[in-house]
Write a protein that holds these residues in place. Structure first.
Motif, PDB file in Angstrom:
ATOM      1  N   LEU A   1       2.606 -26.462  20.558  1.00  0.00           N
ATOM      2  CA  LEU A   1       3.713 -27.133  21.265  1.00  0.00           C
ATOM      3  C   LEU A   1       5.012 -27.000  20.490  1.00  0.00           C
ATOM      4  O   LEU A   1       6.077 -26.786  21.066  1.00  0.00           O
ATOM      5  CB  LEU A   1       3.355 -28.597  21.521  1.00  0.00           C
TER       6      LEU A   1
ATOM      7  N   HIS B   1       4.538 -21.230  30.042  1.00  0.00           N
ATOM      8  CA  HIS B   1       4.275 -22.643  29.725  1.00  0.00           C
ATOM      9  C   HIS B   1       5.243 -23.540  30.491  1.00  0.00           C
ATOM     10  O   HIS B   1       4.838 -24.533  31.107  1.00  0.00           O
ATOM     11  CB  HIS B   1       4.408 -22.858  28.218  1.00  0.00           C
TER      12      HIS B   1
ATOM     13  N   ARG C   1       0.280 -28.912  33.116  1.00  0.00           N
ATOM     14  CA  ARG C   1       1.020 -28.983  31.847  1.00  0.00           C
ATOM     15  C   ARG C   1       0.412 -30.047  30.938  1.00  0.00           C
ATOM     16  O   ARG C   1       0.215 -29.829  29.737  1.00  0.00           O
ATOM     17  CB  ARG C   1       2.489 -29.268  32.136  1.00  0.00           C
TER      18      ARG C   1
ATOM     19  N   ASP D   1      -1.174 -29.088  27.430  1.00  0.00           N
ATOM     20  CA  ASP D   1      -0.545 -29.604  26.208  1.00  0.00           C
ATOM     21  C   ASP D   1      -1.540 -30.395  25.360  1.00  0.00           C
ATOM     22  O   ASP D   1      -1.510 -30.333  24.128  1.00  0.00           O
ATOM     23  CB  ASP D   1       0.678 -30.461  26.558  1.00  0.00           C
TER      24      ASP D   1
END
Ligand code: GSH
Length: 326
Positions: A322, A302, A310, A314
């Motif tokens: 997260l 990640h 990203r 996310d």
């Protein structure tokens, strides 16, 4: 010399790797039975599948082997080109390998009908003949061994309501998707489909879960037979995240995230067991080091995402994931 894949029909990770080698058209021999026991002597951790390479060396642990094959063979890769999709495909493969496998083990060794049927078939597979008495004797020993290991992997009657609820949620998401298309990231399969197929292939064989799948998820049940050999499939990656991918990530966020978090926290506190709640169900298990390694790998992958990917990832992951990954 060609690759030699040592495994077993009753082994979800063996089914996963065999289907992947077929799709990738990587020539290999499928070897089970007694020879598999010898191959186990060639690797550090005594788990199947074991892959013998053309140069003669042996390796196992299906996920690192899949990434090694990605590096060695350029055609028909199973890691999407898009870095965001590659991360999510890894996450879903990991969820299947480490959580869905509890459904595979639980459905197989909780109820008498499955214990008897599957211990006999696995002994039959392993011995390739040798007479019924001998194989049934082996079956009873193997049954006792596996049943005694259920608590170790969290497959207890107390934990099963959560395992079943999360498995049914995954099957419902797949059922809504596979009637439209067989793959998650376009028209070609990723390592995620093979991870999921590996575990579900066993649910599609064992008496109790097979009946459940045929009754409630008939197309996902049939989908298994398609993923088993995709050597003739020519497909493309397609951008974005399909509804099924968002749904599987959400389900994993509900159950696998609290599992990974509780396992890690317990290990850091030097505790031997951990307890969690998910989907309204309790779950208790001993600390498992291998899943701490899986969590660290998820965090590293990640963190390595390029900014644009990203942001997309996310947005898909949401707070549950997260909170764990960052
Ligand atoms: N992380 C490994 C897991 C392999 C694994 O657990 N294999 C099972 C069979 S499906 C096994 O060999 N278990 C050892 C045993 O039952 O002693 C992988 O992905 O290959």
């Amino acid at each position: 010399m060609t690759y030699r894949l040592y495994g077993a029909l009753g082994s979800p990770y063996s089914q996963k790797l065999r289907a992947l080698l077929r799709y990738r058209r990587i020539a290999h021999l499928w070897i089970d039975g007694a020879a598999t026991r010898e191959a186990l002597g060639q690797v550090r951790a005594p788990v199947i599948p074991v892959l013998q390479y053309p140069d003669g060396h042996y390796d196992n642990d299906s996920t690192p082997v899949i990434y090694d094959l990605e590096a060695r063979h350029a055609e028909r890769r199973v890691v999407p080109d898009d870095p965001g999709q590659a991360f999510i495909a890894h996450l879903l493969e990991d969820f299947a390998d480490e959580w869905l496998t509890k459904a595979m083990f639980g459905y197989r060794w909780l109820a008498e009908v499955d214990q008897v049927q599957m211990s006999r078939w696995l002994a039959f597979d392993n011995m390739k003949g040798g007479g019924l008495d001998k194989s049934q004797h082996f079956a009873e020993q193997f049954r006792a061994r596996q049943v005694s290991r259920m608590a170790l992997v969290g497959c207890t009657a107390e934990n099963f309501p959560l395992i079943e609820a999360s498995t049914r949620a995954v099957l419902a998401a797949l059922e809504a998707h596979v009637v439209n298309r067989h793959c998650l990231f376009g028209t070609r399969p990723s390592l995620a489909e093979f991870g999921i197929f590996g575990q579900l292939s066993q649910l599609g064989t064992d008496p109790t879960p097979q009946a459940m799948m045929r009754a409630d998820y008939p197309y996902t049940y049939r989908w298994l037979a398609h993923i088993d050999d995709m050597s003739g499939v020519e497909g493309e990656w397609e951008p974005g995240f399909a509804l099924v991918v968002a749904e599987l990530v959400r389900i994993a966020g509900q159950v696998y995230v609290p599992f990974l978090r509780a396992n890690e926290a317990a290990a850091e506190a030097g505790a031997e067991t951990f307890r969690m709640e998910a989907m309204g169900h309790p779950y208790e298990q001993g600390v498992f080091k291998y899943q701490i390694k899986c969590l660290r790998e998820l965090r590293a992958r990640h963190a390595a995402l390029p900014p644009e990917a990203r942001a997309e990832v996310d947005a898909l992951l949401g707070d549950d994931w997260l909170g764990l990954l960052t």
